[in-house]
Design an enzyme around this catalytic site. Structure first.
Site, PDB file in Angstrom:
ATOM      1  N   GLU A 105       0.755  -1.204   0.005  1.00 60.56           N
ATOM      2  CA  GLU A 105      -0.076   0.046   0.172  1.00 60.56           C
ATOM      3  C   GLU A 105       0.870   1.357  -0.108  1.00 60.56           C
ATOM      4  O   GLU A 105       1.803   1.250   0.795  1.00 60.56           O
ATOM      5  CB  GLU A 105      -0.857  -0.157   1.504  1.00 60.56           C
ATOM      6  CG  GLU A 105      -1.778   1.103   1.462  1.00 60.56           C
ATOM      7  CD  GLU A 105      -2.772   0.885   2.676  1.00 60.56           C
ATOM      8  OE1 GLU A 105      -3.218  -0.373   2.845  1.00 60.56           O
ATOM      9  OE2 GLU A 105      -3.271   1.770   3.352  1.00 60.56           O
ATOM     10  N   ASP A 107      -0.004   5.067   0.797  1.00 62.25           N
ATOM     11  CA  ASP A 107      -0.935   6.253   1.194  1.00 62.25           C
ATOM     12  C   ASP A 107      -0.541   7.714   1.135  1.00 62.25           C
ATOM     13  O   ASP A 107       0.726   8.206   1.440  1.00 62.25           O
ATOM     14  CB  ASP A 107      -1.153   6.236   2.809  1.00 62.25           C
ATOM     15  CG  ASP A 107      -1.733   4.679   3.269  1.00 62.25           C
ATOM     16  OD1 ASP A 107      -2.428   4.171   2.505  1.00 62.25           O
ATOM     17  OD2 ASP A 107      -1.584   4.401   4.423  1.00 62.25           O
ATOM     18  N   GLU A 109      -2.419  10.747   3.054  1.00 55.34           N
ATOM     19  CA  GLU A 109      -3.370  11.137   4.154  1.00 55.34           C
ATOM     20  C   GLU A 109      -3.274  12.625   4.401  1.00 55.34           C
ATOM     21  O   GLU A 109      -2.331  13.174   4.940  1.00 55.34           O
ATOM     22  CB  GLU A 109      -3.546  10.311   5.137  1.00 55.34           C
ATOM     23  CG  GLU A 109      -3.887   8.924   5.001  1.00 55.34           C
ATOM     24  CD  GLU A 109      -3.660   8.000   6.364  1.00 55.34           C
ATOM     25  OE1 GLU A 109      -4.342   7.019   6.613  1.00 55.34           O
ATOM     26  OE2 GLU A 109      -2.469   8.073   6.706  1.00 55.34           O
ATOM     27  N   GLN A 122       0.422  13.545   5.249  1.00 56.43           N
ATOM     28  CA  GLN A 122       1.304  12.194   5.806  1.00 56.43           C
ATOM     29  C   GLN A 122       1.296  11.113   4.566  1.00 56.43           C
ATOM     30  O   GLN A 122       0.149  10.861   4.125  1.00 56.43           O
ATOM     31  CB  GLN A 122       0.576  11.547   6.999  1.00 56.43           C
ATOM     32  CG  GLN A 122       1.096  10.191   7.202  1.00 56.43           C
ATOM     33  CD  GLN A 122       0.853   9.998   8.643  1.00 56.43           C
ATOM     34  OE1 GLN A 122       1.260  10.503   9.725  1.00 56.43           O
ATOM     35  NE2 GLN A 122       0.133   8.796   8.866  1.00 56.43           N
ATOM     36  N   THR A 123       2.421  10.656   4.375  1.00 52.95           N
ATOM     37  CA  THR A 123       2.635   9.612   3.341  1.00 52.95           C
ATOM     38  C   THR A 123       3.136   8.274   4.168  1.00 52.95           C
ATOM     39  O   THR A 123       3.804   8.612   5.183  1.00 52.95           O
ATOM     40  CB  THR A 123       3.268  10.000   2.075  1.00 52.95           C
ATOM     41  OG1 THR A 123       4.918  10.016   2.688  1.00 52.95           O
ATOM     42  CG2 THR A 123       2.812  11.053   1.286  1.00 52.95           C
ATOM     43  N   ASN A 124       2.614   7.026   3.505  1.00 57.87           N
ATOM     44  CA  ASN A 124       3.093   5.951   4.236  1.00 57.87           C
ATOM     45  C   ASN A 124       3.206   4.788   3.223  1.00 57.87           C
ATOM     46  O   ASN A 124       2.658   4.877   2.120  1.00 57.87           O
ATOM     47  CB  ASN A 124       2.242   5.470   5.213  1.00 57.87           C
ATOM     48  CG  ASN A 124       2.918   4.722   6.480  1.00 57.87           C
ATOM     49  OD1 ASN A 124       4.144   4.099   6.234  1.00 57.87           O
ATOM     50  ND2 ASN A 124       2.261   4.334   7.442  1.00 57.87           N
ATOM     51  N   ARG A 133       6.428   3.796   8.072  1.00 60.57           N
ATOM     52  CA  ARG A 133       7.009   4.427   7.146  1.00 60.57           C
ATOM     53  C   ARG A 133       6.615   5.927   6.899  1.00 60.57           C
ATOM     54  O   ARG A 133       6.610   6.318   5.791  1.00 60.57           O
ATOM     55  CB  ARG A 133       7.324   3.837   5.992  1.00 60.57           C
ATOM     56  CG  ARG A 133       8.128   2.442   5.665  1.00 60.57           C
ATOM     57  CD  ARG A 133       8.121   1.864   4.373  1.00 60.57           C
ATOM     58  NE  ARG A 133       9.143   0.691   4.433  1.00 60.57           N
ATOM     59  CZ  ARG A 133       8.913  -0.648   4.695  1.00 60.57           C
ATOM     60  NH1 ARG A 133       7.526  -0.785   4.663  1.00 60.57           N
ATOM     61  NH2 ARG A 133       9.545  -1.540   4.557  1.00 60.57           N
ATOM     62  N   GLY A 204      -1.736  13.854  17.503  1.00 63.71           N
ATOM     63  CA  GLY A 204      -1.785  12.506  18.370  1.00 63.71           C
ATOM     64  C   GLY A 204      -3.218  12.083  18.778  1.00 63.71           C
ATOM     65  O   GLY A 204      -3.230  11.488  19.642  1.00 63.71           O
TER      66      GLY A 204
END
Ligand SMILES: *[C@@H]1O[C@H](CO)[C@@H](O)[C@H](O)[C@H]1NC(C)=O
Ligand SMILES: *[C@@H]1O[C@H](CO)[C@@H](O)[C@H](O)[C@H]1NC(C)=O
Length: 290
Positions: A105, A107, A109, A122-124, A133, A204
């Site tokens: 995947e 992402d 976001e 945010q990327t992962n 990651r 968070g």
């Protein structure tokens, strides 16, 4: 003698315009995509060349491509929800089908925030169900003010996330030459959603979705798909596919400079730089090859 050949063959003009005009923008949703959840006609609305997902207390919504793909240049034009949006997460991602949690995947976001604080992108990247990651940045524009292009280039050589023309994340495919190196390999669907990330997305999880300010709405455009269906006769690594051609195998010098500028100026979290996180564990292999 291009002009005289057009005069003799008027259909050539038609052919040229069909081939050259940016067709992706006018492709309607249903051709390549279908709703996956929250499809009650209120949360997923205007199924034409623009689709809006809304989220209220009762539900968010999502959609995905009808086919799975083995390589491609996946794009979407997105305008994220504006105003007070803590906890509101807009996701654009490519992910393999996986019930057993071993998906590959990538992402993007968009994490909403309070008025006056910028949306975080945010990327992962997940390989075999394993992510961790994250990279995070603030964009150089307000993604709620207008549509922008967000895309994922995924071919046998590299994976690049672009915002408009600018690369913001790069993962080279070094699986053949570096031990333990992970690179997404499974056929993937293109997906998008709007969902409640109150438990983690903003501060968070300390600032949650305020339902009294909803519903929240995100708009998507650009439903053409430049990608190799996993069922296609052409092997998805074929160099005949334009996104596998030489100029898409590495960043150009100009792209490299733009990418470096993003890292220096806009990125505020990179898992590869988070030594505490990997104090008692091995840093992922790709962190040594950026
Ligand atoms: C290929 O795509 C189809 C349709 O999306 C899907 O059902 C099938 O599982 C895919 N095959 C693989 C190997 O991913
Ligand atoms: C990554 O590179 C390896 C080695 O060249 C290759 O076998 C593999 O197919 C590539 N991965 C993808 C997803 O194309």
């Amino acid at each position: 003698m291009a002009s005289s050949s057009v005069q003799q063959r008027p259909w050539l003009l038609l052919l040229i315009s069909v081939v050259l005009l940016p067709a992706a923008a006018s492709v309607v949703f249903d051709v390549n995509y279908a709703p996956t959840w929250g499809a009650d006609g209120y949360h997923l609305v205007d199924l034409g060349t623009e689709v809006r997902l809304t989220m209220d207390r009762s539900s968010g919504a999502g959609f995905g491509s009808r086919l799975s793909y083995g390589s491609g240049f996946f794009r979407m034009r997105i305008r994220v929800p504006g105003g007070y949006t803590p906890g509101v997460v807009t996701a654009f991602y490519v992910a393999s089908d996986s019930a057993s949690g071993n998906q590959d995947e990538v992402d993007l976001e968009f994490l909403g925030d309070v008025d006056g604080k910028p949306v975080t992108l945010q990327t992962n990247v997940f390989v075999g169900g394993h992510g961790e990651r994250e990279q995070r940045l603030h964009l150089w524009f307000d993604p709620a003010a207008d549509f922008h292009d967000y895309s994922v280039l995924w071919n046998p050589y590299q994976l690049v996330v672009f915002v408009d023309e600018t690369p913001i994340r790069v993962l080279r495919n070094l699986t053949g030459s570096v031990p333990d190196y992970e690179f997404p390999a499974k056929p993937t669907r293109v997906r998008a959603s709007l969902w409640d990330g109150s438990s983690w997305a903003t501060d968070g999880g300390r600032t949650r979705v305020d339902w009294s300010r909803g519903p929240y709405t995100v708009a998507f455009r650009g439903f053409g798909v430049d990608a190799c269906a996993n069922t296609s006769a052409t092997p998805c690594g074929s160099t005949d596919l334009w996104w596998n051609a030489r100029r898409y195998r590495r960043l150009s010098v100009r792209q490299q400079a733009a990418y470096q500028n993003v890292r220096d100026t806009y990125m505020n979290y990179d898992y590869c730089a988070d030594r505490d996180r990997f104090k008692n564990r091995k840093m992922p292999a790709e962190c040594s090859y950026n």
